[in-house]
Design a protein around this motif. Structure first.
Motif, PDB file in Angstrom:
ATOM      1  N   ASP A   1     -12.381   2.047  -0.754  1.00 39.07           N
ATOM      2  CA  ASP A   1     -13.760   1.705  -0.349  1.00 39.07           C
ATOM      3  C   ASP A   1     -13.899   0.186  -0.207  1.00 39.07           C
ATOM      4  OD1 ASP A   1     -14.591   4.366  -0.522  1.00 39.07           O
ATOM      5  OD2 ASP A   1     -15.186   4.174  -2.638  1.00 39.07           O
ATOM      6  N   GLY A   2     -13.390  -0.511  -1.211  1.00 40.87           N
ATOM      7  CA  GLY A   2     -13.540  -1.962  -1.242  1.00 40.87           C
ATOM      8  C   GLY A   2     -12.832  -2.634  -0.077  1.00 40.87           C
ATOM      9  N   ALA A   3     -11.585  -2.260   0.137  1.00 41.57           N
ATOM     10  CA  ALA A   3     -10.786  -2.908   1.186  1.00 41.57           C
ATOM     11  C   ALA A   3     -11.306  -2.529   2.574  1.00 41.57           C
ATOM     12  CB  ALA A   3      -9.325  -2.497   1.039  1.00 41.57           C
ATOM     13  N   ASN A   4     -11.668  -1.261   2.759  1.00 38.81           N
ATOM     14  CA  ASN A   4     -12.088  -0.813   4.088  1.00 38.81           C
ATOM     15  C   ASN A   4     -13.380  -1.495   4.544  1.00 38.81           C
ATOM     16  OD1 ASN A   4      -9.871   0.799   4.097  1.00 38.81           O
ATOM     17  ND2 ASN A   4     -10.973   2.708   3.653  1.00 38.81           N
ATOM     18  N   MET A   5     -14.253  -1.755   3.596  1.00 41.56           N
ATOM     19  CA  MET A   5     -15.501  -2.426   3.958  1.00 41.56           C
ATOM     20  C   MET A   5     -15.196  -3.798   4.576  1.00 41.56           C
ATOM     21  SD  MET A   5     -17.616  -5.007   2.755  1.00 41.56           S
ATOM     22  CE  MET A   5     -17.224  -5.193   1.024  1.00 41.56           C
TER      23      MET A   5
ATOM     24  N   ALA B   1      -7.944   1.643   5.842  1.00 45.50           N
ATOM     25  CA  ALA B   1      -8.064   1.341   7.276  1.00 45.50           C
ATOM     26  C   ALA B   1      -6.748   0.742   7.786  1.00 45.50           C
ATOM     27  CB  ALA B   1      -9.205   0.348   7.493  1.00 45.50           C
ATOM     28  N   ASP B   2      -6.547   0.826   9.113  1.00 52.46           N
ATOM     29  CA  ASP B   2      -5.244   0.383   9.623  1.00 52.46           C
ATOM     30  C   ASP B   2      -5.115  -1.136   9.696  1.00 52.46           C
ATOM     31  OD1 ASP B   2      -6.872  -0.108  11.734  1.00 52.46           O
ATOM     32  OD2 ASP B   2      -5.710   1.039  13.204  1.00 52.46           O
ATOM     33  N   ASN B   3      -6.182  -1.868   9.384  1.00 53.48           N
ATOM     34  CA  ASN B   3      -6.016  -3.323   9.261  1.00 53.48           C
ATOM     35  C   ASN B   3      -6.125  -3.786   7.805  1.00 53.48           C
ATOM     36  OD1 ASN B   3      -8.775  -2.703   9.410  1.00 53.48           O
ATOM     37  ND2 ASN B   3      -9.329  -4.720  10.204  1.00 53.48           N
ATOM     38  N   VAL B   4      -5.811  -2.851   6.892  1.00 49.60           N
ATOM     39  CA  VAL B   4      -5.634  -3.211   5.479  1.00 49.60           C
ATOM     40  C   VAL B   4      -4.138  -3.186   5.184  1.00 49.60           C
ATOM     41  CG1 VAL B   4      -5.994  -2.475   3.083  1.00 49.60           C
ATOM     42  CG2 VAL B   4      -7.845  -2.242   4.753  1.00 49.60           C
ATOM     43  N   VAL B   5      -3.674  -4.161   4.442  1.00 42.23           N
ATOM     44  CA  VAL B   5      -2.268  -4.202   4.033  1.00 42.23           C
ATOM     45  C   VAL B   5      -2.240  -4.348   2.523  1.00 42.23           C
ATOM     46  CG1 VAL B   5      -0.051  -5.357   4.381  1.00 42.23           C
ATOM     47  CG2 VAL B   5      -1.809  -5.517   6.158  1.00 42.23           C
ATOM     48  N   LEU B   6      -1.586  -3.444   1.838  1.00 41.14           N
ATOM     49  CA  LEU B   6      -1.504  -3.570   0.379  1.00 41.14           C
ATOM     50  C   LEU B   6      -0.423  -4.574   0.016  1.00 41.14           C
ATOM     51  CD1 LEU B   6      -1.908   0.094  -0.935  1.00 41.14           C
ATOM     52  CD2 LEU B   6      -3.651  -1.665  -0.563  1.00 41.14           C
ATOM     53  N   GLN B   7      -0.787  -5.505  -0.818  1.00 43.03           N
ATOM     54  CA  GLN B   7       0.158  -6.562  -1.218  1.00 43.03           C
ATOM     55  C   GLN B   7       0.690  -6.249  -2.615  1.00 43.03           C
ATOM     56  OE1 GLN B   7      -0.680 -10.532   0.034  1.00 43.03           O
ATOM     57  NE2 GLN B   7       0.026 -11.416  -1.878  1.00 43.03           N
ATOM     58  N   ILE B   8       1.994  -6.028  -2.698  1.00 42.78           N
ATOM     59  CA  ILE B   8       2.604  -5.484  -3.909  1.00 42.78           C
ATOM     60  C   ILE B   8       3.676  -6.428  -4.446  1.00 42.78           C
ATOM     61  CG2 ILE B   8       3.877  -3.481  -4.821  1.00 42.78           C
ATOM     62  CD1 ILE B   8       2.795  -2.011  -2.216  1.00 42.78           C
ATOM     63  N   LYS B   9       3.542  -6.806  -5.709  1.00 43.87           N
ATOM     64  CA  LYS B   9       4.572  -7.667  -6.311  1.00 43.87           C
ATOM     65  C   LYS B   9       5.920  -6.941  -6.316  1.00 43.87           C
ATOM     66  CE  LYS B   9       1.575 -10.503  -9.195  1.00 43.87           C
ATOM     67  NZ  LYS B   9       1.403 -11.284 -10.434  1.00 43.87           N
ATOM     68  N   ASN B  10       6.997  -7.705  -6.276  1.00 40.23           N
ATOM     69  CA  ASN B  10       8.315  -7.068  -6.154  1.00 40.23           C
ATOM     70  C   ASN B  10       8.626  -6.089  -7.285  1.00 40.23           C
ATOM     71  OD1 ASN B  10       9.084 -10.173  -7.192  1.00 40.23           O
ATOM     72  ND2 ASN B  10      10.172  -8.585  -8.295  1.00 40.23           N
TER      73      ASN B  10
ATOM     74  N   TYR C   1       8.388   3.284   8.309  1.00 35.03           N
ATOM     75  CA  TYR C   1       7.186   4.103   8.537  1.00 35.03           C
ATOM     76  C   TYR C   1       6.354   3.667   9.733  1.00 35.03           C
ATOM     77  CZ  TYR C   1       8.192   5.762   3.810  1.00 35.03           C
ATOM     78  OH  TYR C   1       8.799   6.288   2.713  1.00 35.03           O
ATOM     79  N   GLY C   2       6.856   2.703  10.494  1.00 33.35           N
ATOM     80  CA  GLY C   2       6.080   2.232  11.646  1.00 33.35           C
ATOM     81  C   GLY C   2       4.741   1.625  11.256  1.00 33.35           C
ATOM     82  N   TYR C   3       4.736   0.866  10.171  1.00 35.78           N
ATOM     83  CA  TYR C   3       3.491   0.204   9.758  1.00 35.78           C
ATOM     84  C   TYR C   3       2.954  -0.672  10.885  1.00 35.78           C
ATOM     85  CZ  TYR C   3       4.492   1.266   4.782  1.00 35.78           C
ATOM     86  OH  TYR C   3       4.727   1.875   3.587  1.00 35.78           O
ATOM     87  N   ARG C   4       1.646  -0.700  11.013  1.00 33.30           N
ATOM     88  CA  ARG C   4       1.048  -1.582  12.027  1.00 33.30           C
ATOM     89  C   ARG C   4       1.176  -3.045  11.595  1.00 33.30           C
ATOM     90  NH1 ARG C   4      -5.079  -1.873  13.955  1.00 33.30           N
ATOM     91  NH2 ARG C   4      -4.822  -3.594  15.433  1.00 33.30           N
ATOM     92  N   TYR C   5       0.920  -3.304  10.329  1.00 31.41           N
ATOM     93  CA  TYR C   5       1.110  -4.645   9.783  1.00 31.41           C
ATOM     94  C   TYR C   5       1.998  -4.550   8.560  1.00 31.41           C
ATOM     95  CZ  TYR C   5      -3.096  -5.757  12.477  1.00 31.41           C
ATOM     96  OH  TYR C   5      -4.010  -5.915  13.481  1.00 31.41           O
ATOM     97  N   SER C   6       2.944  -5.456   8.429  1.00 30.77           N
ATOM     98  CA  SER C   6       3.773  -5.463   7.228  1.00 30.77           C
ATOM     99  C   SER C   6       4.574  -6.746   7.199  1.00 30.77           C
ATOM    100  CB  SER C   6       4.718  -4.250   7.215  1.00 30.77           C
ATOM    101  OG  SER C   6       5.620  -4.356   8.294  1.00 30.77           O
ATOM    102  N   GLY C   7       5.322  -6.916   6.148  1.00 28.01           N
ATOM    103  CA  GLY C   7       6.144  -8.116   6.044  1.00 28.01           C
ATOM    104  C   GLY C   7       6.302  -8.553   4.606  1.00 28.01           C
ATOM    105  N   ILE C   8       6.462  -9.858   4.434  1.00 30.36           N
ATOM    106  CA  ILE C   8       6.738 -10.394   3.109  1.00 30.36           C
ATOM    107  C   ILE C   8       5.893 -11.644   2.893  1.00 30.36           C
ATOM    108  CG2 ILE C   8       8.553 -11.301   1.587  1.00 30.36           C
ATOM    109  CD1 ILE C   8      10.487  -9.427   2.945  1.00 30.36           C
TER     110      ILE C   8
END
Ligand code: GCU
Length: 720
Positions: free
Chosen positions: A341-345, A393-402, A475-482
């Motif tokens: 909810d938070g990120a999609n808004m 949403a497809d313009n949300v990217v989860l940022q995950i520590k290694n 997975y063919g992510y729309r946005y991703s990286g490091i």
């Protein structure tokens, strides 16, 4: 603030080899840009192309001592032709037409145009490689030169930096043919800079962006920083801390936006897109609303208007980075809403402009009771986020520590990688050496990062590597990286410890091309930055390559973390975090040590992995030694795969680690006449501190475990 600073790996010192110098002299006579008009007006001063041309001019002047002319067509042998694919295609077809017309009088042989159209086509097709480029020796109308070819101006800038790197390393440019395309789409840095000028976990002085709650007045250094970043392919940046305090919350208001815009335009010229960390509770904090509930219409509208205001000033603003419901930061949990909810808004507000939300997964209970053995901080990110897969949403990217904890010297890879096929992800490394010696100790992190990127998640069967998930291939992510927490400050050498520059350089190089080895990267950085002397290069390279494992030896045996002093995290303190609220325990008692995270009778963390890894970590018999105490609680007499007992391993690695740290100093001292004196003395000073400090680590840890276990060292060395 430091008023002078070094140029890092962009020193561009004069080429030493005379033969090579001659070669370069003949090769760099002319820079060709395919634009109409006079030479002076060929490039728009604010464009990325202009940065590429300026960089070539500066580099050639300093390294070769010449000044190429800038022209709109090939006139001389020794041209450097910068063109986009479109431009070159047009030029070549004109050329063929012309050649047909004058065939009889003045034939232009087809093979004269030696550009490999197949490769260009292949490169063009890969949508995400707008940053890719071709760099090759080229023959045009009988003139010899170099062609720098790309889809975009940033590709041309990267090609220019690549060429300059080859020159600085004094390599032959004969028969050159290089085709590059970045592995990752987002290649980012996160600064943890505060506007008062301090840097959270910064070990290289004050911020280069802020001082006394303002932006720095002189932005010259920011431009040089942009050059450094772009030269290794970084294309996105946040300039303020993820912990967004009161003043920084106002970065998105008219009070600061104009200057944020100025900084954005400095970076823009180097192909680096600006993002900001935002405060989730901004609508309240800035005094406009009494809630930040993501489902409240007033909140949605507030953010829409706010984001519009930002884009009015910065049309290519990248988006926002959010640390929500983490370590006392506000977030959607306050309103019983989910992180989706938070990120999609926010994502909705950013969507019209192509902006994205980087939403951090560093969410855990930081008020834990140490007696509570059921709660396991390592589980938290997965438990919170994995069930939400597909809801973002497809313009949300989860940022995950290694790793699942927090950038320890050694941790397993986060089980979230490969567990959320329907949610964009970006991996977060930490370049700043919070837990790895704080840029007082040398700790070259490339080997650690390579292990993480090369980890097989088994998500889609054998061979589902973290690096392919992050690149978006799996997975063919729309946005991703490091992304990574930067290690830069206003110290004249940027990174506190000069050798820590190698981590910044290497980070960029590695995430551009994950197949590069730690060794190749170290070799490049040393030769660009310190020396070309063979002995010195070899020695420093070995020092760098060994440094992470040496640091691990005297600090963190067998995957146990957190044996550091609370708060600042420097120096040994075995129980420093043992009885705290942070969920950071090793559970050492007189019989044994380690955290039981098994499914069988522990916290069940192992279950978060795909079967192959779950089994690997679950069983004592297969769990790798270096992670044993992360996954298991064992007695001090437990025998490792190495054949040693746990306690003997602790003693041995600490004595050895401290000795190796001392040897780093001894080795460095042999370089006195080979390294610039200022750098030599500076690094020597740091290595002296490291050597002494490593001894302290060794003594404290060995004494602690000797006194707890009562088991003697089989070699009878001095333990206090
Ligand atoms: C660590 C670090 C903090 C930082 C946090 C984060 O806990 O010590 O300073 O704020 O990570 O990544 O958000």
């Amino acid at each position: 603030l430091e008023k002078c600073w070094d140029q890092g790996w962009l020193r561009y010192h004069l080429v030493q080899d005379q033969e090579r110098l001659k070669e370069y002299n003949q090769l760099f006579t002319q820079i060709v840009l395919m634009k109409e008009g006079s030479a002076a007006g060929l490039v728009d001063e604010s464009s990325i192309l202009s940065s590429a041309v300026k960089e070539l001019e500066q580099g050639i002047k300093q390294m070769v001592g010449t000044k190429p002319s800038i022209d709109a067509e090939v006139k001389l042998d020794g041209f450097i032709w910068l063109a986009t694919f479109e431009q070159i295609e047009a030029a070549l077809s004109d050329e063929r037409m012309a050649s047909r017309a004058t065939e009889l009088q003045n034939p232009v042989p087809e093979q004269d145009i030696r550009v490999s159209m197949d490769e260009i086509e292949a490169l063009k097709k890969r949508q995400k490689s707008t940053d890719g480029y071709v760099l090759e020796s080229f023959l045009f109308r009988g003139k010899k030169g170099l062609l720098l070819l790309a889809n975009s101006e940033s590709g041309l800038l990267y090609a220019a930096f690549h060429l300059l790197r080859l020159v600085q390393m004094e390599q032959s440019l004969d028969g050159l043919k290089i085709v590059e395309s970045p592995k990752n789409q987002l290649r980012m840095l996160n600064h943890w800079d505060n506007m008062d000028g301090s840097i959270e976990r910064g070990y290289a002085g004050q911020s280069i962006f802020f001082e006394r709650n303002r932006f720095v007045a002189d932005k010259g250094r920011i431009k040089d920083y942009a050059r450094l970043l772009s030269s290794v392919g970084i294309n996105a940046i946040t300039i303020n801390n993820v912990n967004v305090h009161a003043v920084e919350t106002k970065l998105i208001t008219s009070e600061y936006l104009a200057e944020v815009g100025q900084v954005a335009s400095i970076f823009r010229r180097y192909g680096v897109q600006l993002f900001l960390s935002i405060n989730y509770a901004s609508p309240i904090q800035l005094g406009d609303l009494d809630t930040a509930d993501p489902l409240d219409e007033r909140v949605k509208l507030w953010w829409k208007e706010k984001i519009k205001e930002v884009y009015d000033v910065i049309p290519d603003f990248g988006g926002v980075l959010v640390k929500a419901d983490s370590e006392h930061r506000p977030g959607p949990f306050t309103y019983n809403r989910t992180h989706a909810d938070g990120a999609n808004m926010l994502a909705e507000a950013l969507r019209p402009y192509g902006g994205i939300v980087l939403w951090r997964c560093f969410v855990y209970n930081c008020m834990q009771d140490w007696r509570d053995r059921r709660t396991d901080r390592a589980r938290a990110a997965y438990d919170h986020f994995q069930p939400l897969d597909g809801q973002f949403a497809d313009n949300v990217v989860l940022q995950i520590k290694n790793g699942p904890m927090d950038f320890q010297v050694r941790e397993p890879v986060s089980p979230l990688f490969g567990s959320m096929p329907n949610t964009n992800q970006i991996l977060e490394f930490q370049i700043t050496q919070e837990y790895t010696g704080q840029q007082k100790h040398v700790c070259y992190l490339l080997p650690q990062w390579k292990e993480i990127l090369g980890f097989d998640t088994y998500a889609k069967g054998k061979g589902t590597l973290v690096q392919d998930i992050m690149s978006g291939d799996t997975y063919g992510y729309r946005y991703s990286g490091i992304t990574a927490v930067a290690n830069v400050g206003a110290d004249s050498n940027w990174t506190g410890h000069t050798l820590a520059q190698a981590n910044l350089y290497g980070y960029g190089r590695l995430i551009w091309n994950t197949t590069l080895s730690s060794e190749t990267i170290a070799d490049e950085w040393i030769r660009l930055t310190l020396t070309a002397d063979k002995y010195a290069v070899q020695l420093i390279k070995q020092m760098l390559l060994d440094s992470w494992s040496i640091y691990e030896q005297y600090t963190s045996p067998l995957g146990v973390g957190w044996m550091v002093n609370p708060e600042h995290h420097y120096g040994p303190n075995v129980d420093g975090y043992e009885y705290s609220v942070w969920g950071t325990y090793h559970y050492a008692d007189h019989q044994g040590v380690g955290v039981n995270r098994t499914k069988k009778n522990g916290t069940g963390y192992t279950e978060q992995y795909h079967t192959e890894n779950a089994q690997l970590f679950e069983a004592l018999g297969s769990c790798p030694d270096e992670l044993l105490l992360f996954f298991h609680h064992v007695s001090y007499t437990h025998v490792l795969h190495s054949g040693k007992t746990v306690i003997q391993h602790i003693y041995d690695t600490h004595f050895e680690g401290a000795e190796c740290a001392h040897q780093l100093l001894v080795q460095w001292l042999t370089l006195e006449d080979k390294i610039e004196p200022v750098i030599f003395e500076h690094v020597k000073g740091r290595l002296i501190e490291q050597s002494e400090h490593a001894k302290e680590w060794c003594d404290r840890i060995n004494s602690y475990f000797y006194r707890k276990s009562g088991i003697a060292d089989t070699q009878n060395r001095l333990i206090y």
